[in-house]
Design an enzyme around this catalytic site. Structure first.
Site, PDB file in Angstrom:
ATOM      1  N   ASP A  77      67.562  50.004 -56.662  1.00 33.66           N
ATOM      2  CA  ASP A  77      66.751  48.985 -55.986  1.00 33.66           C
ATOM      3  C   ASP A  77      65.540  49.608 -55.306  1.00 33.66           C
ATOM      4  O   ASP A  77      65.489  50.810 -55.051  1.00 33.66           O
ATOM      5  CB  ASP A  77      67.577  48.226 -54.960  1.00 33.66           C
ATOM      6  CG  ASP A  77      68.167  49.130 -53.879  1.00 33.66           C
ATOM      7  OD1 ASP A  77      68.680  50.201 -54.238  1.00 33.66           O
ATOM      8  OD2 ASP A  77      68.126  48.758 -52.692  1.00 33.66           O
ATOM      9  N   GLU A 144      70.828  49.947 -52.123  1.00 36.66           N
ATOM     10  CA  GLU A 144      70.831  51.031 -51.134  1.00 36.66           C
ATOM     11  C   GLU A 144      69.974  50.675 -49.931  1.00 36.66           C
ATOM     12  O   GLU A 144      70.326  50.976 -48.785  1.00 36.66           O
ATOM     13  CB  GLU A 144      70.317  52.320 -51.792  1.00 36.66           C
ATOM     14  CG  GLU A 144      70.408  53.559 -50.904  1.00 36.66           C
ATOM     15  CD  GLU A 144      69.155  53.836 -50.090  1.00 36.66           C
ATOM     16  OE1 GLU A 144      69.187  54.763 -49.259  1.00 36.66           O
ATOM     17  OE2 GLU A 144      68.147  53.124 -50.270  1.00 36.66           O
TER      18      GLU A 144
END
Length: 486
Positions: A77, A144
């Site tokens: 991400d 994350e």
């Protein structure tokens, strides 16, 4: 020149492929499918675990079967930040990269080098048939940036390797061996709204923009301005000196990004319009002067609205909330006594929102010392609770404590010295790394983190240094060949 023309070609082509796929945090479905398809296309064993992490597996090359297994790890991400005048939908639009001298950046948005470059390095290893390496796994986690969800969901025993090479560091030439822990905070002021008088008030919007923002771990020590603080500095003066009503406040967008824009809609008594405008400009000028070096492009927009809002927030609540925001700690609390230049404890007052009867303030507190993290969180809670808000915390995790002098660290140091005739700097980061969470599930792992030089992640100024990517690639290949035997 485009990123596809850069060297090493495989790394940049893999990175370009990732820039074509939307992957903001919490919306990783498309990049998960992309990675699965990449594995199939390149003949690499790949699977998605039950939660959404992607795991690649590659056997040892001939003669390297007895080496310790290595897990290269990165997160899929990216932080979706853009400037106010940039038209971009992070759920559908590709990132528009641009090469400028020694750097690669993006046009008006975050680049996603954090951590797309880490993924690209790992994928390039899997592609390269000339490399010598022991057993390899590549773990690509999800979400994350907003909660380390993929690392938290990872099950013990899934991965078989002995050494974790996290590829999420952001300074080439440094070997990261530890990171700060974090704790989210949420202050909640409940409020009533009142009907705007039919006459006598004019609607205005105050916008503070142009600050540099940045990563709340890596950049917090740069002492940049906080747009939430600046706009509340203005509002506090207005509600104290004039009968100004506040309709809304919106500032910041992510808990781990220093807020670089904020805006407030207000109702101004018609008779005081000129005086209010002068006060807005005077209070902004104070902040502009204060941050003239760290944020020289800070700008104010004060614009009249076509019609005043129909309702405004309780003045009593606004007065207390604005004062609490001004009093709330933000920035560096303490520097490390053991590692020069490393922030030990800090907090980022990240987001302010007014919505559905609640004014909320979100913060992220970090420290490499759990007790210090909790003490600072308690200070923040005390400020908001004294002002009448409810305060809660969530998502807490401990730091990753450095373990120095391990055999793997010596291999990394020796390899770097042999390749570049330079000493590898041993350090730790004030940012959060997934090593802290995963290491608790795999206590046998030796863990280190490396990566190329990335500046201003989590902001539209994010850039990655081209030469450092090439250097990291050469280093990664050499390290994999030098992994010791079991």
């Amino acid at each position: 020149m485009t990123v596809k023309d850069l060297q090493p070609k495989a790394v940049w082509e893999n990175f370009y492929g990732l820039t074509r796929v939307p992957r903001p945090s919490k919306h990783e479905e498309k990049v998960q499918e992309y990675l699965l398809e990449w594995g199939k296309t390149n003949g690499v064993d790949v699977k998605r675990d039950a939660t959404g992490n992607i795991i690649f597996t590659a056997p040892a090359t001939p003669g390297m079967e007895n080496r310790k297994g290595v897990i290269m790890q990165a997160h899929m991400d990216m932080v979706p930040q853009k400037t106010a005048d940039t038209v971009h939908d992070f759920l559908t639009d590709p990132i528009q990269t641009q090469v400028a001298g020694e750097w690669v950046g993006a046009k008006g948005t975050t680049l996603g080098a954090d951590n797309g470059i880490g993924i690209s390095l790992a994928l390039s290893v899997l592609q390269d048939k000339t490399l010598k390496h022991g057993p390899i796994e590549v773990l690509v986690t999800y979400d994350e940036e907003t909660g380390m969800s993929g690392a938290n969901a990872l099950e013990a025993g899934v991965l078989k390797g002995d050494i974790l090479l996290n590829l999420d560091s952001e300074e080439e030439g440094e070997l990261c061996t530890g990171c700060a822990g974090g704790l989210n905070g949420l202050a909640d002021f409940a409020y009533r709204t009142y009907k705007t008088p039919e006459a006598g008030y004019v609607g205005y919007r105050i916008t503070v923009k142009g600050l540099k923002g940045g990563h709340s771990g890596m950049d917090i020590s740069l002492c940049r301005g906080n747009a939430n603080k600046i706009i509340c500095r203005i509002l506090n003066a207005l509600v104290n000196e004039y009968d100004v009503k506040v309709v809304s406040i919106t500032g910041g967008s992510l808990r781990n990004a220093i807020p670089f824009e904020a805006e407030a809609e207000i109702l101004v008594p018609s008779a005081d319009s000129r005086k209010v405008k002068a006060l807005v400009e005077a209070k902004f000028a104070e902040s502009k002067f204060e941050y003239q070096y760290s944020d020289p492009d800070t700008a104010l927009i004060y614009e009249k609205l076509s019609a005043p809002a129909k309702r405004y927030i309780s003045p009593k609540v606004i007065a207390k909330a604005v004062k609490a925001i001004l009093a709330c700690p933000h920035g560096v609390e303490r520097m490390s006594d053991t590692l020069h230049g490393l922030t030990e404890t800090s907090t980022n007052m990240a987001m302010v929102r007014t919505e559905k009867g609640h004014l909320t303030v979100t913060s992220l507190t970090r420290s490499s010392i759990d007790a210090a993290k909790m003490a600072l969180s308690d200070s923040i809670a005390a400020v908001f609770e004294l002002a009448g808000a409810k305060y809660s915390t969530s998502g807490g995790y401990s730091g990753w404590t450095p373990v120095l002098g391990t055999p793997m660290i010596k291999v990394l140091q020796d390899t770097y010295k042999k390749l570049f005739d330079e000493e590898l700097k041993i350090t730790a980061t004030h940012g959060g790394l997934e090593c802290a969470i995963m290491g608790a599930k795999y206590p046998n792992w030796e863990m280190v983190s490396i990566g190329p030089t990335i500046v201003h992640p989590h902001s539209p100024d994010e850039r990655v240094n081209i030469a450092s990517v090439a250097k990291t690639w050469e280093y990664l290949k050499a390290v994999l060949e030098a992994i010791p035997e079991k």
